[in-house]
Design an enzyme around this catalytic site. Structure first.
Site, mmCIF file in Angstrom:
data_model
loop_
_atom_site.group_PDB
_atom_site.id
_atom_site.type_symbol
_atom_site.label_atom_id
_atom_site.label_comp_id
_atom_site.label_asym_id
_atom_site.label_seq_id
_atom_site.Cartn_x
_atom_site.Cartn_y
_atom_site.Cartn_z
ATOM 1 N N GLU A 263 40.544 49.961 37.752
ATOM 2 C CA GLU A 263 41.529 48.891 37.833
ATOM 3 C C GLU A 263 42.897 49.410 37.386
ATOM 4 O O GLU A 263 43.006 50.163 36.415
ATOM 5 C CB GLU A 263 41.088 47.736 36.932
ATOM 6 N N LYS A 339 40.944 39.664 42.470
ATOM 7 C CA LYS A 339 40.337 39.300 41.198
ATOM 8 C C LYS A 339 40.388 37.784 41.066
ATOM 9 O O LYS A 339 41.418 37.154 41.316
ATOM 10 C CB LYS A 339 41.088 39.969 40.055
ATOM 11 N N CYS A 373 36.785 43.987 36.928
ATOM 12 C CA CYS A 373 36.783 43.899 35.466
ATOM 13 C C CYS A 373 36.241 42.576 34.946
ATOM 14 O O CYS A 373 35.030 42.351 34.943
ATOM 15 C CB CYS A 373 38.196 44.176 34.945
#
Length: 512
Positions: A263, A339, A373
């Site tokens: 990321e 995300k 993440c």
């Protein structure tokens, strides 16, 4: 109890007929006894691998007889006579895409040793070796006559399934992973104990692959590479892209199918921003490089013949900042995953918003998902991807401290176990004191598997040295996932109580 057993499984030969006849007459005394010699010899001639016997000290104590059959024909209603002509020849279809189980029988004095299971396992292995779609069988229900006065055949089947009633044939078949797909009427009219009824049973070969060319065939052995990326000061985007190409080149030299970056791997470019003190503007400055990075990495994916998951980068759409990952396939196509869950830091300092789409991507090396993440810490997302038959979940992450890293690691490993898939996590390391909010990193990139006998004892396929720039490789067997989901020690996906709970995406228009 028998003593001094010496058991052996082998294929029948024509010389075995006399023993076969004695055994079949003993077991099938109520429905006509043994097949004639020419029937057994014909089975051995037409499909020799399908005629299996179990012997003890050279004496045959169990047999399993099978033929090849057309799945479409015999997965629908039929009778035993559809398999046998008027001369008691059993009709084997050499082009059939399924096996049909004719008989499985064990000598009465050898019962209680689970020997029938050995014959069933041999049959299943033969089905896999021949790449057949399934094993079909018409199963007698010989205890039904004892309950016919108060139970319909359907009620009897349900009672056996719930183990309220024991049936020597059906109970055994259910315990060997066969599923009842329908009730057959007048299957074997002379079977008075079953009153002519039978169950149509099916065992699916989860490894079945339809005939296709080598070029079109699905890969089952997949190699992935992940880059534990060193954050370093750079003077230009060109310099950072050269580092990207170096790693893609290195991983592709090892014939990898995928390479994963962390990321915000290109965050050092924030150091080129004219005003780092304004973090909102700094992340927008970084976003100005994203289109170029996507296009150039896509070209590298084609040039080096490898699928690239680009970690993540910020992007601006309609003045809104998102955190986005790209799948750059080696055929030149590109797809994206934003995300969905935004951390307090991203929301507060960079004013990033979450995306609203979730998808599984088809590739030439399996079906893959991407969770960036923080997203992996929400089990609902992994389950939604698993419901779309995901094989590999890629998780690019960026964490500054060990406790943050451990949240990602432990949640990722849970996703691998509960969703019976592989999970690859990849982060960055190093210090960037000259870049605001990127001064420290902590990571240990890893590959996780389900936790079962087919995988490493700790369910960790590979992992890097913590906080050291390096490449990690791991070979993943997609067929192991199929076996785990069907016949593993536990079946987390199959055993979900969907009658009590479910996970669903609220808006169909936002799932792809």
């Amino acid at each position: 109890m028998l003593e001094d057993l010496h058991l052996k499984i082998r294929n029948l030969t024509n010389n075995d007929y006399e023993q076969v006849k004695i055994l079949m007459d003993k077991v099938y005394h109520d429905i006509g006894g043994s097949w004639p010699k020419h029937t057994i010899h014909q089975l051995i001639s037409d499909f020799p691998e399908g005629q299996i016997c179990l012997e003890d000290h050279g004496n045959i104590v169990g047999i399993a007889l099978s033929v090849q059959a057309n799945y479409q024909r015999f997965s629908n209603p039929h009778t035993y006579d559809d398999l046998v002509d008027q001369k008691e020849n059993i009709l084997n279809d050499p082009k059939g895409d399924a096996m049909y189980g004719l008989d499985v029988l064990i000598s009465p004095e050898y019962r209680g040793y689970r020997l029938g299971r050995r014959l069933y396992e041999a049959r299943k292995e033969l089905c896999r070796q021949h790449n057949l779609r399934a094993i079909l069988a018409g199963g007698r229900i010989p205890n039904y006559h004892e309950h016919a006065h108060n139970l319909t055949p359907a009620e009897y089947l349900e009672s056996v399934r719930e183990k309220k009633i024991y049936d020597p044939i059906l109970s055994f078949q259910l315990s060997n992973d066969f599923q009842v797909t329908r009730l057959l009427k007048r299957y074997l009219p002379e079977d008075e104990k079953s009153q002519g009824y039978a169950t149509l049973l099916e065992w699916k070969n989860i490894f079945f692959e339809p005939e296709t060319s080598v070029i079109q065939s699905r890969k089952t052995q997949v190699r992935i590479g992940a880059i534990q990326w060193q954050m370093r000061e750079v003077a230009s985007a060109d310099e950072l892209l050269k580092q990207v190409e170096y790693f893609i080149d290195a991983v592709s030299n090892y014939k990898s199918d995928f390479v994963l970056f962390p990321e915000f791997f290109n965050a050092p470019l924030i150091g080129l921003s004219p005003d780092q003190s304004n973090q909102t503007e700094a992340i927008r400055f970084l976003a100005s490089f994203t289109e170029r990075f996507k296009n150039e990495i896509s070209q590298l994916a084609v040039s080096y013949n490898i699928n690239v998951i680009t970690g993540s980068m910020p992007i601006i759409e309609d003045e809104v900042v998102y955190n986005i990952s790209y799948l750059c396939r080696r055929d030149g196509t590109v797809q994206e995953q934003k995300k969905i869950h935004i951390t307090p830091h991203e929301r507060r300092d960079w004013v990033i918003q979450g995306g609203n789409e979730l998808r599984v991507f088809d590739t030439d090396a399996g079906r893959v998902g991407i969770l960036i993440c923080y997203d992996v810490e929400f089990p609902e997302l992994g389950r939604l991807l698993a419901q779309q038959d995901m094989d590999i979940l890629f998780v690019p992450f960026w964490t500054d401290t060990k406790n943050g890293y451990l949240r990602v690691r432990h949640c990722a490993q849970a996703r691998a176990i509960e969703n019976e898939c592989y999970v690859v996590i990849c982060g960055s390391c190093g210090n960037l004191p000259q870049v605001e909010n990127l001064d420290i990193q902590y990571s240990q990139s890893s590959v996780f598997s389900p936790s079962d006998f087919s995988y490493p004892h700790d369910a960790v396929m590979a992992e890097t040295t913590p906080n050291t720039e390096m490449i990690m490789f791991s070979d993943l067997d997609l067929d192991k996932l199929k076996f785990t989901r069907s016949e593993g020690s536990v079946n987390n996906l199959k055993d979900r109580r969907t009658d009590l709970y479910s996970v669903s995406w609220k808006s169909d228009k936002n799932t792809k």
